[in-house]
Design an enzyme around this catalytic site. Structure first.
Site, PDB file in Angstrom:
ATOM      1  N   ARG A 107       1.038  -1.084   0.148  1.00 13.37           N
ATOM      2  CA  ARG A 107      -0.704   0.483   0.282  1.00 13.37           C
ATOM      3  C   ARG A 107       1.099   1.541  -0.391  1.00 13.37           C
ATOM      4  O   ARG A 107       1.670   1.450   0.190  1.00 13.37           O
ATOM      5  CB  ARG A 107      -1.012   0.292   1.191  1.00 13.37           C
ATOM      6  CG  ARG A 107      -2.087   1.084   1.326  1.00 13.37           C
ATOM      7  CD  ARG A 107      -3.191   1.247   0.148  1.00 13.37           C
ATOM      8  NE  ARG A 107      -3.982   2.087   0.491  1.00 13.37           N
ATOM      9  CZ  ARG A 107      -5.299   2.033  -0.314  1.00 13.37           C
ATOM     10  NH1 ARG A 107      -4.376   2.160  -1.312  1.00 13.37           N
ATOM     11  NH2 ARG A 107      -5.988   3.061  -0.066  1.00 13.37           N
ATOM     12  N   THR A 393      -8.972  -0.130 -10.066  1.00 10.10           N
ATOM     13  CA  THR A 393      -8.886  -1.177  -9.073  1.00 10.10           C
ATOM     14  C   THR A 393      -8.421  -2.287 -10.117  1.00 10.10           C
ATOM     15  O   THR A 393      -9.294  -2.290 -11.263  1.00 10.10           O
ATOM     16  CB  THR A 393      -8.715  -1.342  -8.175  1.00 10.10           C
ATOM     17  OG1 THR A 393      -8.786  -0.402  -7.279  1.00 10.10           O
ATOM     18  CG2 THR A 393      -8.550  -2.389  -7.447  1.00 10.10           C
ATOM     19  N   GLU A 413      -6.234   4.118  -7.427  1.00  8.03           N
ATOM     20  CA  GLU A 413      -7.102   4.524  -6.817  1.00  8.03           C
ATOM     21  C   GLU A 413      -8.358   4.740  -8.209  1.00  8.03           C
ATOM     22  O   GLU A 413      -9.390   3.928  -8.878  1.00  8.03           O
ATOM     23  CB  GLU A 413      -6.920   5.505  -5.821  1.00  8.03           C
ATOM     24  CG  GLU A 413      -7.764   6.196  -4.949  1.00  8.03           C
ATOM     25  CD  GLU A 413      -8.854   6.429  -4.823  1.00  8.03           C
ATOM     26  OE1 GLU A 413      -9.274   6.613  -6.142  1.00  8.03           O
ATOM     27  OE2 GLU A 413     -10.114   6.458  -4.155  1.00  8.03           O
ATOM     28  N   SER A 457      -7.901   1.369   3.072  1.00 11.84           N
ATOM     29  CA  SER A 457      -8.458   0.499   1.673  1.00 11.84           C
ATOM     30  C   SER A 457      -9.248  -0.198   2.080  1.00 11.84           C
ATOM     31  O   SER A 457      -9.618  -0.685   2.852  1.00 11.84           O
ATOM     32  CB  SER A 457      -6.791  -0.045   1.170  1.00 11.84           C
ATOM     33  OG  SER A 457      -7.518  -0.778  -0.048  1.00 11.84           O
ATOM     34  N   SER A 458      -9.964  -0.878   0.441  1.00 12.64           N
ATOM     35  CA  SER A 458     -11.624  -1.696   0.772  1.00 12.64           C
ATOM     36  C   SER A 458     -10.696  -3.064  -0.042  1.00 12.64           C
ATOM     37  O   SER A 458     -11.786  -3.858   0.328  1.00 12.64           O
ATOM     38  CB  SER A 458     -12.466  -1.391   0.408  1.00 12.64           C
ATOM     39  OG  SER A 458     -12.950  -0.616   1.123  1.00 12.64           O
TER      40      SER A 458
END
Length: 574
Positions: A107, A393, A413, A457-458
């Site tokens: 990340r 993504t 993103e 983040s998801s």
């Protein structure tokens, strides 16, 4: 009815201005793709070129990690709007011989000079979404290459250089622009403003490159060749790093990224985050991703409602799913962020007693009247975030001939990231995943910006294991914060309802992020929405829900794979 269904969730959460500007990667149609069987190995990725690259690596004796690296690099070339070396990602790895499961964190991080006011105007009010996104302010230190190199050192079999060859060939020789890439290029309002991006992706008159037109990217090929020869440090130090920093600092909306920020970046190995569901063990990413924990919280809430006894995709089942998601997203919004700023752990939110308490909020007969409040374990205080998290993504799932597996989700993103092209690759805008408001009257939010912090983040790459500990499934999806519901819903279909992966993917999506219930705008989705409104009292919005689910499940001694009908992914194997 349609007017009632079309209440806009983004307006509720972020205000009308953000709703008008912030849209996720566009839908470009459905093409049903039947599941594919393979006996030895399998790869499912977001683009045929990437799938071909992964299969070629597996056929040459490469590991799942090798194939994932080759595919990720190809995706940077052919799917530049979604992921690439200018962004980051998360990777889960399973080693069959040892049973070891490892989470790799690539990340992005905020620059050392960033603070919690990163996206506030001088008057203390948040910037508009694209006022924050476009340019250098939103760019975090890219983590993808460091993560891939770390994983390769642990479980790669082929030489690092070999894994770059498919991407370099495509970047040098070119590839035909797909319908999806053309549509996204044509629709984007900001990418043309960057001189280098305009030169690469558009004609002299400013039109998007046509479908079938050849897109060559020699600048990216040179960068990939340098990293193939010299390792990831070539990207983080020297000329490439300087081009990144110069681009960020010279942008119209300049950022504070420095050469030291790049040189100091390190990817990390983390323990996987696992939980039990219906006799299976579901494993995902820990923070800074909220994906793994929130998927597990949704499933933990659903346990009390015996989803295996509900008709697949039925209104009652989807009501229970939406309400469980509503409750879990309240906790996600309040508690997840950079691990160093979190006051509540995933273990707190997944404790059986806590889940039992939270499940009491779910009425099997009636939708909640709007948002629910987060729970308060450990006497902590919650703060509402303001972060749209509408990323572009890409996800890939791979199993190699030895039974090792990778589930990897990567992102820059928003579609085309910061719209800043440097040396042939786009830079991310991941820092806009931080809460724009760092605090309010309730206190500080764990997802606030700060020096070296990682935005929440998801992304939810997921590995599933059966009662004997054997790999059962590898899956994940793009889709912003909807990723969590896409993955959780797929797990319900696979585990509770025993559906094949292509049938699960074909179901209309239902997503609740602690507000309006969003239902995929298809004929089947519209019929489902009518019942959710009329019988269960949901406020519903029909909309495109453009998942990119890529799923592999065990099928006897082999594998069954499926690619999402909503994007251009494919399955390959033998």
């Amino acid at each position: 009815m349609r007017r009632k269904l079309c209440m806009v969730l983004l307006c509720v959460l972020f205000g009308t201005a953000w709703a008008q500007q912030a849209t996720p990667e566009l839908a470009t149609g459905h093409t049903f793709k039947p599941a594919v069987k393979a006996a030895r190995f399998m790869a499912v990725t977001a683009n045929p070129h990437a799938t071909d690259a992964a299969v070629s690596i597996l056929r040459a004796g490469g590991s799942a990690t090798d194939a994932a690296i080759a595919a990720a690099l190809v995706l940077n070339v052919v799917e530049p709007q979604s992921s690439g070396i200018g962004g980051g990602g998360f990777l889960l790895h399973y080693a069959r011989d040892s049973g070891l499961r490892t989470a790799y964190d690539g990340r992005e991080r905020a620059p050392a000079a960033a603070d919690e006011a990163l996206f506030l105007r001088a008057d203390g009010e948040p910037l508009g979404f694209f006022d924050a996104v476009v340019g250098g302010r939103s760019i975090g230190v890219p983590g993808l290459l460091k993560m891939l190199e770390l994983a390769h050192g642990d479980s790669g079999r082929l030489p690092w250089r070999r894994l770059f060859e498919p991407a370099i060939r495509l970047a040098e020789a070119g590839f035909p622009v797909s319908e999806r890439l053309h549509a996204l290029l044509a629709a984007d309002r900001f990418l043309r403003q960057d001189v280098a991006a305009r030169r690469l992706f558009y004609t002299a008159s400013g039109d998007a490159l046509p479908v079938g037109g050849l897109l060559r990217n020699p600048s990216l090929a040179r960068v990939l060749r340098a990293v193939a020869d010299g390792g990831a440090d070539v990207f983080y130090r020297g000329e490439i790093a300087k081009s990144i920093v110069d681009g960020v600092q010279a942008a119209a909306n300049p950022g504070v990224l420095s050469l030291d920020d790049l040189a100091n970046y390190e990817a990390r190995r983390l323990p996987v985050l696992c939980g039990e569901y219906q006799g299976f063990e579901v494993c995902g990413m820990p923070p800074p991703s909220a994906g793994g924990g929130t998927v597990l919280e949704i499933l933990g809430l659903l346990k009390r409602f015996r989803m295996q006894e509900r008709a697949p995709g039925s209104p009652f089942a989807m009501h229970l799913f939406a309400e469980s998601s509503r409750v879990a997203f309240a906790d996600r919004d309040a508690w997840y962020g950079d691990p160093t700023t979190m006051t509540v752990t995933p273990a707190d939110l997944l404790a059986p007693d806590y889940l039992q308490q939270r499940a009491q909020l779910i009425n099997p007969a009636q939708a909640a009247d709007g948002a629910v409040e987060p729970g308060l374990p450990q006497e902590a205080r919650s703060v509402h975030a303001r972060s749209p998290e509408l990323p572009s993504t890409s996800h890939l799932s791979i199993v190699d001939a030895q039974g090792n597996a990778v589930a990897m989700t990567a992102s820059i993103e928003n579609a085309f990231g910061s719209r800043l092209l440097v040396s042939g690759f786009l830079l991310n805008n991941q820092l806009t995943d931080f809460s724009f408001r760092p605090r309010n009257e309730r206190g500080l939010h764990p997802n606030r910006a700060g020096a070296g912090r990682q935005p929440r983040s998801s992304m939810a790459p997921t590995l599933v294991f059966d009662a004997q500990g054997d790999l059962y499934a590898a899956l994940g999806s793009p889709g912003g914060s909807h990723i969590i519901n896409y993955v959780a819903g797929t797990l319900v279909g696979l585990i509770d309802w025993g559906m094949p992966p292509d049938a699960v993917i074909a179901l209309p999506h239902v997503s609740n992020r602690n507000g309006t219930t969003e239902v995929e705008d298809t004929p089947e989705g519209a019929a489902l929405a009518e019942v959710l409104v009329g019988v269960f009292g949901h406020q519903v919005k029909l909309r495109d829900l453009t998942s990119g689910l890529h799923v592999i499940v065990r099928d006897g001694a082999g594998w069954l794979g499926a690619a999402d009908s909503r994007r251009e992914g494919t399955v390959g194997g033998e």
